[in-house]
Write a protein that holds these residues in place. Structure first.
Motif, PDB file in Angstrom:
ATOM      1  N   ILE A   1       0.994  -1.187  -0.163  1.00  0.00           N
ATOM      2  CA  ILE A   1      -0.062   0.000   0.304  1.00  0.00           C
ATOM      3  C   ILE A   1       1.013   1.160  -0.345  1.00  0.00           C
ATOM      4  CG2 ILE A   1      -1.471   1.102   1.647  1.00  0.00           C
ATOM      5  CD1 ILE A   1      -2.887  -1.031   1.836  1.00  0.00           C
ATOM      6  N   GLY A   2       0.487   1.861  -0.635  1.00  0.00           N
ATOM      7  CA  GLY A   2       1.419   3.195  -0.963  1.00  0.00           C
ATOM      8  C   GLY A   2       0.840   4.281   0.179  1.00  0.00           C
ATOM      9  N   ASN A   3       1.772   5.458   0.747  1.00  0.00           N
ATOM     10  CA  ASN A   3       1.799   6.012   1.585  1.00  0.00           C
ATOM     11  C   ASN A   3       1.980   7.495   0.449  1.00  0.00           C
ATOM     12  OD1 ASN A   3       4.303   6.875   0.880  1.00  0.00           O
ATOM     13  ND2 ASN A   3       5.020   5.025   2.198  1.00  0.00           N
TER      14      ASN A   3
ATOM     15  N   ASN B   1      -9.406   8.997  -1.727  1.00  0.00           N
ATOM     16  CA  ASN B   1      -9.185   8.932  -0.363  1.00  0.00           C
ATOM     17  C   ASN B   1      -9.082   7.261   0.304  1.00  0.00           C
ATOM     18  OD1 ASN B   1      -9.080  11.297  -0.012  1.00  0.00           O
ATOM     19  ND2 ASN B   1     -11.304  11.651   0.099  1.00  0.00           N
ATOM     20  N   ASP B   2      -9.227   6.257  -1.510  1.00  0.00           N
ATOM     21  CA  ASP B   2      -9.074   4.933  -0.816  1.00  0.00           C
ATOM     22  C   ASP B   2      -7.820   4.809  -0.860  1.00  0.00           C
ATOM     23  OD1 ASP B   2     -12.544   5.058  -0.052  1.00  0.00           O
ATOM     24  OD2 ASP B   2     -11.950   5.098  -2.446  1.00  0.00           O
ATOM     25  N   TYR B   3      -7.412   4.168  -1.513  1.00  0.00           N
ATOM     26  CA  TYR B   3      -5.737   3.415  -1.990  1.00  0.00           C
ATOM     27  C   TYR B   3      -5.006   3.329  -2.713  1.00  0.00           C
ATOM     28  CZ  TYR B   3      -6.945  -1.172  -2.530  1.00  0.00           C
ATOM     29  OH  TYR B   3      -7.316  -2.377  -2.449  1.00  0.00           O
ATOM     30  N   PHE B   4      -4.019   2.728  -2.904  1.00  0.00           N
ATOM     31  CA  PHE B   4      -2.913   3.062  -3.936  1.00  0.00           C
ATOM     32  C   PHE B   4      -2.148   1.358  -3.458  1.00  0.00           C
ATOM     33  CE2 PHE B   4      -0.798   6.395  -2.273  1.00  0.00           C
ATOM     34  CZ  PHE B   4       0.147   6.096  -2.332  1.00  0.00           C
ATOM     35  N   LEU B   5      -1.845   1.002  -4.478  1.00  0.00           N
ATOM     36  CA  LEU B   5      -0.334   0.205  -4.584  1.00  0.00           C
ATOM     37  C   LEU B   5       0.538   0.406  -5.744  1.00  0.00           C
ATOM     38  CD1 LEU B   5      -1.962  -3.252  -4.595  1.00  0.00           C
ATOM     39  CD2 LEU B   5      -1.801  -1.972  -2.532  1.00  0.00           C
ATOM     40  N   VAL B   6       1.493   0.011  -4.743  1.00  0.00           N
ATOM     41  CA  VAL B   6       3.527   0.316  -5.471  1.00  0.00           C
ATOM     42  C   VAL B   6       4.271  -1.088  -5.883  1.00  0.00           C
ATOM     43  CG1 VAL B   6       3.269   2.952  -4.727  1.00  0.00           C
ATOM     44  CG2 VAL B   6       4.643   1.785  -3.478  1.00  0.00           C
TER      45      VAL B   6
END
Length: 138
Positions: free
Chosen positions: A5-7, A27-32
């Motif tokens: 999960i990205g920051n 505002n949910d999430y993203f992955l890297v």
């Protein structure tokens, strides 16, 4: 390679390379996808929403998957991102994972097919096909 999960720092780094991706960060999430040296190879943004149908749960809608450098295309990075989203969402009250891809994007269609997604073309009133919604039921 690490998929996580990205920051905020990751987001700043990504937008420094791909500023056009800004609207896809919700505002949910993203992955890297990050290599051993800390370089971001690709990312996926996800929006969580209730399904507007009489079924329980929500869906995770993949807004954008991007591999940052062409040299890293077709190396399985996008599939790893998709599989991590499926893994994370199976742990939650998520009914399905969905996305949209344009009809001209053959590589994207292959990505979804390879990862077990159902593909449903979207047609205009004149019969031409714009793209496809893809769905993976959890």
């Amino acid at each position: 390679m690490e998929i996580r999960i990205g920051n905020d720092i990751d987001k700043e780094r990504i937008l420094g390379i791909r500023p056009i991706a800004a609207p896809y960060f919700t505002n949910d999430y993203f992955l890297v996808a990050q290599d051993g040296e800390g370089d971001i190879l690709g990312f996926a943004t996800v929006s969580l929403r209730e399904i507007p149908a009489p079924v329980p749960g929500r869906e995770a809608f993949i807004l954008l998957i991007e591999i940052l450098e062409e040299e890293n295309y077709r190396k399985g990075i996008a599939s790893l991102l998709v599989q991590k989203i499926i893994e994370l969402e199976k742990e939650k009250d998520t009914y399905q994972v969905r996305a949209y891809c344009d009809i001209w994007n053959e590589g994207s269609h292959r990505l979804w097919w390879k990862n077990g997604f159902g593909i449903s073309p979207v047609k205009n009133q004149d019969g031409s096909i714009l793209g496809s919604f893809v769905t993976y039921a959890l």
